[in-house]
Design a protein around this motif. Structure first.
Motif, PDB file in Angstrom:
ATOM      1  N   ALA A   1      -2.640  27.140   1.323  1.00 20.11           N
ATOM      2  CA  ALA A   1      -2.652  27.895   0.360  1.00 20.11           C
ATOM      3  C   ALA A   1      -4.131  27.366  -0.689  1.00 20.11           C
ATOM      4  O   ALA A   1      -4.788  28.399  -0.875  1.00 20.11           O
ATOM      5  N   ASP A   2      -4.439  26.304  -0.230  1.00 20.05           N
ATOM      6  CA  ASP A   2      -5.758  25.569  -1.103  1.00 20.05           C
ATOM      7  C   ASP A   2      -6.862  26.322  -0.198  1.00 20.05           C
ATOM      8  O   ASP A   2      -7.789  26.879  -0.729  1.00 20.05           O
ATOM      9  N   VAL A   3      -6.619  26.424   0.972  1.00 18.82           N
ATOM     10  CA  VAL A   3      -7.785  27.021   2.089  1.00 18.82           C
ATOM     11  C   VAL A   3      -7.773  28.443   1.621  1.00 18.82           C
ATOM     12  O   VAL A   3      -8.929  29.162   1.475  1.00 18.82           O
ATOM     13  N   LEU A   4      -6.593  29.242   1.303  1.00 15.66           N
ATOM     14  CA  LEU A   4      -6.941  30.724   1.176  1.00 15.66           C
ATOM     15  C   LEU A   4      -7.493  31.126  -0.430  1.00 15.66           C
ATOM     16  O   LEU A   4      -8.121  32.047  -0.415  1.00 15.66           O
ATOM     17  N   ALA A   5      -7.092  30.230  -1.262  1.00 14.90           N
ATOM     18  CA  ALA A   5      -7.639  30.438  -2.678  1.00 14.90           C
ATOM     19  C   ALA A   5      -9.179  30.037  -2.622  1.00 14.90           C
ATOM     20  O   ALA A   5     -10.001  30.924  -3.188  1.00 14.90           O
ATOM     21  N   LEU A   6      -9.694  29.233  -1.768  1.00 10.16           N
ATOM     22  CA  LEU A   6     -11.222  28.938  -1.792  1.00 10.16           C
ATOM     23  C   LEU A   6     -11.830  29.918  -1.042  1.00 10.16           C
ATOM     24  O   LEU A   6     -12.703  30.656  -1.553  1.00 10.16           O
ATOM     25  N   ARG A   7     -11.395  30.531   0.050  1.00 14.83           N
ATOM     26  CA  ARG A   7     -11.641  31.765   0.802  1.00 14.83           C
ATOM     27  C   ARG A   7     -11.715  33.102   0.206  1.00 14.83           C
ATOM     28  O   ARG A   7     -12.804  33.921  -0.108  1.00 14.83           O
TER      29      ARG A   7
ATOM     30  N   ALA B   1     -14.729  32.665  -2.862  1.00 15.64           N
ATOM     31  CA  ALA B   1     -15.638  32.867  -2.088  1.00 15.64           C
ATOM     32  C   ALA B   1     -15.979  33.859  -1.699  1.00 15.64           C
ATOM     33  O   ALA B   1     -17.152  34.709  -1.935  1.00 15.64           O
ATOM     34  N   GLY B   2     -14.921  34.628  -1.407  1.00 16.56           N
ATOM     35  CA  GLY B   2     -14.945  35.968  -1.010  1.00 16.56           C
ATOM     36  C   GLY B   2     -15.461  37.128  -1.900  1.00 16.56           C
ATOM     37  O   GLY B   2     -16.513  37.868  -1.660  1.00 16.56           O
ATOM     38  N   LEU B   3     -14.887  36.835  -3.180  1.00 18.70           N
ATOM     39  CA  LEU B   3     -15.393  37.712  -4.523  1.00 18.70           C
ATOM     40  C   LEU B   3     -16.813  37.491  -4.651  1.00 18.70           C
ATOM     41  O   LEU B   3     -17.571  38.385  -5.110  1.00 18.70           O
ATOM     42  N   VAL B   4     -17.388  36.240  -4.524  1.00 12.06           N
ATOM     43  CA  VAL B   4     -18.859  36.067  -4.823  1.00 12.06           C
ATOM     44  C   VAL B   4     -19.658  36.744  -3.849  1.00 12.06           C
ATOM     45  O   VAL B   4     -20.684  37.326  -4.095  1.00 12.06           O
ATOM     46  N   GLU B   5     -19.202  36.459  -2.616  1.00 12.25           N
ATOM     47  CA  GLU B   5     -20.091  37.341  -1.260  1.00 12.25           C
ATOM     48  C   GLU B   5     -20.057  38.577  -1.516  1.00 12.25           C
ATOM     49  O   GLU B   5     -21.056  39.206  -1.043  1.00 12.25           O
TER      50      GLU B   5
ATOM     51  N   ALA C   1     -16.859  33.147 -11.017  1.00 15.53           N
ATOM     52  CA  ALA C   1     -15.867  32.529 -10.323  1.00 15.53           C
ATOM     53  C   ALA C   1     -15.565  31.347 -10.750  1.00 15.53           C
ATOM     54  O   ALA C   1     -14.194  30.965 -10.911  1.00 15.53           O
ATOM     55  N   ILE C   2     -16.272  30.340 -11.372  1.00 14.51           N
ATOM     56  CA  ILE C   2     -15.932  29.188 -11.763  1.00 14.51           C
ATOM     57  C   ILE C   2     -15.131  29.670 -12.961  1.00 14.51           C
ATOM     58  O   ILE C   2     -14.253  28.530 -13.339  1.00 14.51           O
ATOM     59  N   GLN C   3     -15.770  30.291 -13.783  1.00 14.56           N
ATOM     60  CA  GLN C   3     -14.950  30.715 -15.159  1.00 14.56           C
ATOM     61  C   GLN C   3     -13.439  31.078 -14.834  1.00 14.56           C
ATOM     62  O   GLN C   3     -12.564  30.937 -15.548  1.00 14.56           O
ATOM     63  N   VAL C   4     -13.459  31.889 -13.750  1.00 13.29           N
ATOM     64  CA  VAL C   4     -12.167  32.402 -13.380  1.00 13.29           C
ATOM     65  C   VAL C   4     -10.986  31.446 -13.060  1.00 13.29           C
ATOM     66  O   VAL C   4      -9.856  31.142 -13.551  1.00 13.29           O
ATOM     67  N   ALA C   5     -11.669  30.239 -12.355  1.00  9.53           N
ATOM     68  CA  ALA C   5     -10.901  28.922 -11.733  1.00  9.53           C
ATOM     69  C   ALA C   5     -10.611  28.268 -12.989  1.00  9.53           C
ATOM     70  O   ALA C   5      -9.077  27.882 -13.123  1.00  9.53           O
TER      71      ALA C   5
END
Length: 395
Positions: free
Chosen positions: A114-120, A123-127, A136-140
């Motif tokens: 789940a941690d891997v998926l969250a990172l992906r 990062a995918g939203l940024v890419e 994305a940092i603010q969302v987190a």
């Protein structure tokens, strides 16, 4: 997750010749303390070789079982392995992790799929260009802060009461696992439902406002503050004080929601709320006074409100209007509502209250909901001289 810090030893982007999840000396780094930790001899994080109720990681076996139940997967990755699997740099992964409110964990094998998926996903939203990296940092960060408070409340106030042992000899730990197993899917579905409802409401407000007001908007801001709370803290037992605060916050939240406002935050003896217009805020402020006055267990209440431009960030509000509302609250009489001049003027323009009773004809008195009375002009710290108005409900 850990990144290179100028004040300490660097953490390499990749482990050295040691096994993944260990430091160069071959020891697994633990999230909670600096010592030997990790899975048991058979790779089982629940292993309890000494039979003393503590695993080799220094954690309670039930705590690990509950974690796996809640997260839906066992611990599998070190931070470096999770970042590499997600295709994210270690630096960005660390920033996401910290923004969500989690402590650095060195290179302990403590992360899941789940941690891997969250990172992906982040990062995918940024890419994809849907979010900037800073957004994305603010969302987190906003998600982490909000859910951390919710999780603490549910665990402390909800689960703790429900896990009282039903039979003599049973421990709370023995009750916790089956209870969480039953509650988790229901609470998860309810959380998603409420979140979607809130997003729908927030989106509706944004699309109905002007483009210039999307971030810096004109809102009515109100504070409601319990009078003499500091003295109460010295007189009441902790449990009594907790019950009083909970009753106040619950009553305030109900009134704010019922009449169309939005509760921004609670501060124990004070709540901060906003409304789209002064008429709505006036109804909320006066209803709070009326409700609290009718409850003999509650201390007196004072309310201060202001109307003007407000900056919204991560669900909070900032700016001179917020500061003015706070100052008006501090000088408001007991069981009374004070508003600023812009608030009073907006009420008059909307036809909710006359600025002068002398202008009210006998036949027109009933068309107004509220009454305004100018108070003495006075200096307010940091904001100069203001002229407060006493807001009341018209009989």
């Amino acid at each position: 997750m850990s990144v290179d810090d100028p004040g300490g030893p660097p953490v390499p982007d990749e482990p050295s010749d040691a096994e993944p999840g260990t430091d160069p000396g071959g020891r697994v780094r633990d999230a909670a303390f600096d010592g030997d930790t990790g899975a048991g001899p058979d790779g089982d994080p629940d292993a309890d070789p000494d039979g003393d109720g503590v695993t080799e990681t220094g954690e309670h076996p039930l705590a690990l079982r509950l974690e796996q139940l809640i997260l839906g997967a066992p611990r599998r990755y070190t931070p470096f392995q999770a970042a590499r699997t997600a295709g994210v740099s270690m630096d960005l992964a660390s920033r996401f992790w910290r923004a969500m409110g989690f402590a650095d964990i060195g290179q302990a094998k403590a992360l899941t799929e789940a941690d891997v998926l969250a990172l992906r996903r982040l990062a995918g939203l940024v890419e994809a260009g849907l979010l900037s990296e800073s957004m994305a940092i603010q969302v987190a960060r906003s998600t982490g802060q909000t859910t951390a408070r919710l999780a603490d409340w549910q665990t402390d106030s909800f689960l703790e009461g429900l896990t009282e042992p039903p039979e003599p000899g049973m421990t709370r730990a023995e009750v916790a696992y089956p209870l969480v197993e039953l509650l988790l899917p229901e609470l998860e579905e309810f959380l998603i439902y409420v979140w979607r409802r809130q997003v729908a409401a927030a989106t509706s407000r944004v699309v109905q406002s002007d483009d210039e007001e999307a971030v810096d908007r004109r809102l009515a801001v109100g504070f409601a503050d319990l009078v003499g709370f500091t003295r109460l803290t010295r007189r009441l037992e902790e449990e009594e004080l907790g019950e009083l605060v909970e009753a106040f916050e619950t009553t305030a939240a109900d009134q704010v929601a019922a009449y169309g406002g939005r509760l921004i935050k609670t501060l124990g003896d004070e709540v901060l709320f906003v409304a789209d217009d002064p008429g709505t805020a006036s109804e909320i402020g006066i209803r709070l006074i009326e409700t609290m006055t009718g409850d003999e267990t509650m201390p007196a209440l004072r309310v201060g409100m202001a109307f003007g431009t407000v900056t919204t960030r991560m669900g909070d509000v900032f700016g001179t209007t917020v500061n003015l509302a706070s100052r008006l609250t501090s000088i408001a009489p007991r069981d009374a509502v004070l508003v600023d001049g812009d608030f009073a003027e907006a009420l008059g323009e909307a036809g909710d209250a006359p600025l002068s009773e002398a202008d009210v004809d006998a036949g027109d008195s009933e068309k107004y909901r509220f009454a305004l009375q100018p108070m003495w002009r006075r200096p307010v710290r940091g904001l100069g001289v203001v002229e407060p108005w006493l807001l009341t409900r018209r009989p």
